[in-house]
Write an enzyme that holds these catalytic residues in place. Structure first.
Site, PDB file in Angstrom:
ATOM      1  N   SER A 142       0.693  -1.237   0.160  1.00 45.96           N
ATOM      2  CA  SER A 142      -0.005   0.028  -0.107  1.00 45.96           C
ATOM      3  C   SER A 142       0.858   1.418   0.017  1.00 45.96           C
ATOM      4  O   SER A 142       0.343   2.264  -0.363  1.00 45.96           O
ATOM      5  CB  SER A 142      -1.011  -0.053   1.119  1.00 45.96           C
ATOM      6  OG  SER A 142      -0.132   0.096   2.391  1.00 45.96           O
ATOM      7  N   HIS A 170      -5.500  -4.559  -1.006  1.00 45.15           N
ATOM      8  CA  HIS A 170      -5.698  -3.547  -1.720  1.00 45.15           C
ATOM      9  C   HIS A 170      -5.921  -3.862  -3.123  1.00 45.15           C
ATOM     10  O   HIS A 170      -5.851  -3.160  -4.325  1.00 45.15           O
ATOM     11  CB  HIS A 170      -4.380  -2.641  -1.332  1.00 45.15           C
ATOM     12  CG  HIS A 170      -4.262  -2.027  -0.387  1.00 45.15           C
ATOM     13  ND1 HIS A 170      -4.811  -0.709  -0.269  1.00 45.15           N
ATOM     14  CD2 HIS A 170      -3.650  -2.605   0.989  1.00 45.15           C
ATOM     15  CE1 HIS A 170      -4.630  -0.382   1.072  1.00 45.15           C
ATOM     16  NE2 HIS A 170      -3.703  -1.246   1.760  1.00 45.15           N
ATOM     17  N   LYS A 201     -12.357  -1.570   1.746  1.00 38.09           N
ATOM     18  CA  LYS A 201     -12.033  -0.909   0.579  1.00 38.09           C
ATOM     19  C   LYS A 201     -12.580  -0.877  -0.631  1.00 38.09           C
ATOM     20  O   LYS A 201     -13.788  -0.101  -0.721  1.00 38.09           O
ATOM     21  CB  LYS A 201     -10.336  -1.122   0.653  1.00 38.09           C
ATOM     22  CG  LYS A 201      -9.527  -1.129   1.542  1.00 38.09           C
ATOM     23  CD  LYS A 201      -7.968  -1.502   1.523  1.00 38.09           C
ATOM     24  CE  LYS A 201      -7.178  -0.994   2.763  1.00 38.09           C
ATOM     25  NZ  LYS A 201      -7.548  -1.382   4.043  1.00 38.09           N
TER      26      LYS A 201
END
Length: 360
Positions: A142, A170, A201
């Protein structure tokens, strides 16, 4: 105010399909789950979500946790109980949740230099061939937005008889033809033993999970304190997450739009000579290189331009690499993009920071 550092990468936290599913569940069963998963906190919504997640990664089962942090910590700290003598090989830049799980499990651990396959091989070769082994790494890191070498690590795992544990936090929802992450995009999900992901996310809700074989999930369910002794996610959250996962299995256009926005922002910042890191992912780190200026620019963006992006300083990143990390999304339109680029250009000059020389 425009938020440029949020993790709701695709805007699914505002999507009608997600909101509708949550409203429906709220009206049907109320606000809370009523207990832990192993007692009274499992509902049809939790089971539906786990089925969606198992299908997403092509695994037999999935196990839902209250967050991806807890999923990593609970699973990695429990595995040595399932495999006595287990040695875990962990990438040096793994997320704090993975580090904590490896640290707490009381077993042997080896830290290999970030994405350094030669170093990983050296560590594997130095240990007892008969010892159970697991390699833990990420698909998208990230802070720099770089990718883990999934195929090559799977090759090493097969050569040395090791399990693989891949954090796709991610990447889920955003990569692959159905949003299964980088391992799906590259046709490698079947070679990974345990896949960790988040629902907070790209999927726009909250929660985390591991997807693996049915036996592995059942073992973690039965032995991980982080699963056993905590109240389960509210049914409304599980319903919204299941709707989001199901929707993103079919909407490639949203993923394409997201990647386009990231490319546009990187191109425009690079055109101004601003020092970004570009590994081809959706994460756009802008290196300031000084904690005082990083905080100053962040404050001025908020106060003067209505733009919110957090400063990222040591110890999250090494000293001298302090940065602002942007996460463009499909809901950032041309107006928001123009405002951000103009503000950064002005503040970079105001702070007299260096720019890269343009060539070509």
């Amino acid at each position: 105010m425009t938020v440029w550092c949020g993790n709701d990468y695709l805007g699914m936290g505002q999507h009608p399909a997600v909101l509708g599913a949550m409203h429906e569940a709220l009206d049907a069963v109320g606000a809370g789950s009523g207990g832990t998963r192993n007692i009274s906190g499992t509902t049809v919504y939790h089971k539906r979500l786990e089925a969606e997640l198992a299908d997403l990664h092509g695994k037999e089962a999935a196990l839902l946790f209250t967050s991806a942090y807890i999923a990593n910590d609970a699973t990695l700290s429990t595995l040595p109980r399932l495999f006595p003598g287990l040695i875990i090989y962990s990438d040096a830049l793994n997320h704090a949740s993975m580090i904590e799980g490896v640290r707490r499990n009381g077993g042997a651990k080896r830290i290999f230099r970030h994405n350094d396959l030669a170093h990983l091989r050296q560590l594997l070769e130095a240990d007892d061939p008969a010892a159970p082994k697991l390699i833990a790494f990420e698909s998208v890191y990230s802070m720099d937005g770089d990718f883990g070498p999934i195929a090559e690590i799977c090759d090493l795992a097969e050569e040395f008889g090791a399990l693989t544990y891949l954090d796709e936090v991610h990447a889920v929802g955003m990569y692959g033809p159905r949003g299964g992450g980088v391992s799906e995009r590259d046709g490698l999900a079947h070679r990974v033993d345990l896949i960790n992901g988040t629902l907070g996310k790209a999927y726009g809700v909250m929660g985390g999970y591991v997807a693996a074989s049915a036996k592995m999930c059942d073992a973690v369910r039965s032995y991980a304190p982080g699963f056993i002794f905590t109240t389960s996610l509210p049914p409304t959250v599980a319903a919204g997450a299941a709707a989001s996962v199901a929707y993103l299995k079919t909407d490639q256009s949203l993923r394409d739009s997201h990647q386009t926005q990231a490319r546009i922002l990187k191109t425009r910042l690079r055109g101004l000579g601003l020092p970004i890191i570009d590994h081809g992912s959706h994460i756009v780190p802008l290196i300031v290189g000084d904690p005082v200026h990083t905080k100053l620019i962040s404050d001025m963006l908020l106060a003067d331009y209505g733009i919110y992006v957090q400063p990222i300083n040591f110890p999250t990143v090494p000293r001298g690499t302090e940065r602002l990390r942007f996460t463009p999304s499909p809901v950032h339109g041309a107006r928001e993009m123009d405002a951000l680029v103009r503000a950064l250009d002005a503040l970079w000059s105001h702070c007299a920071l260096n720019r890269a020389e343009l060539t070509g």
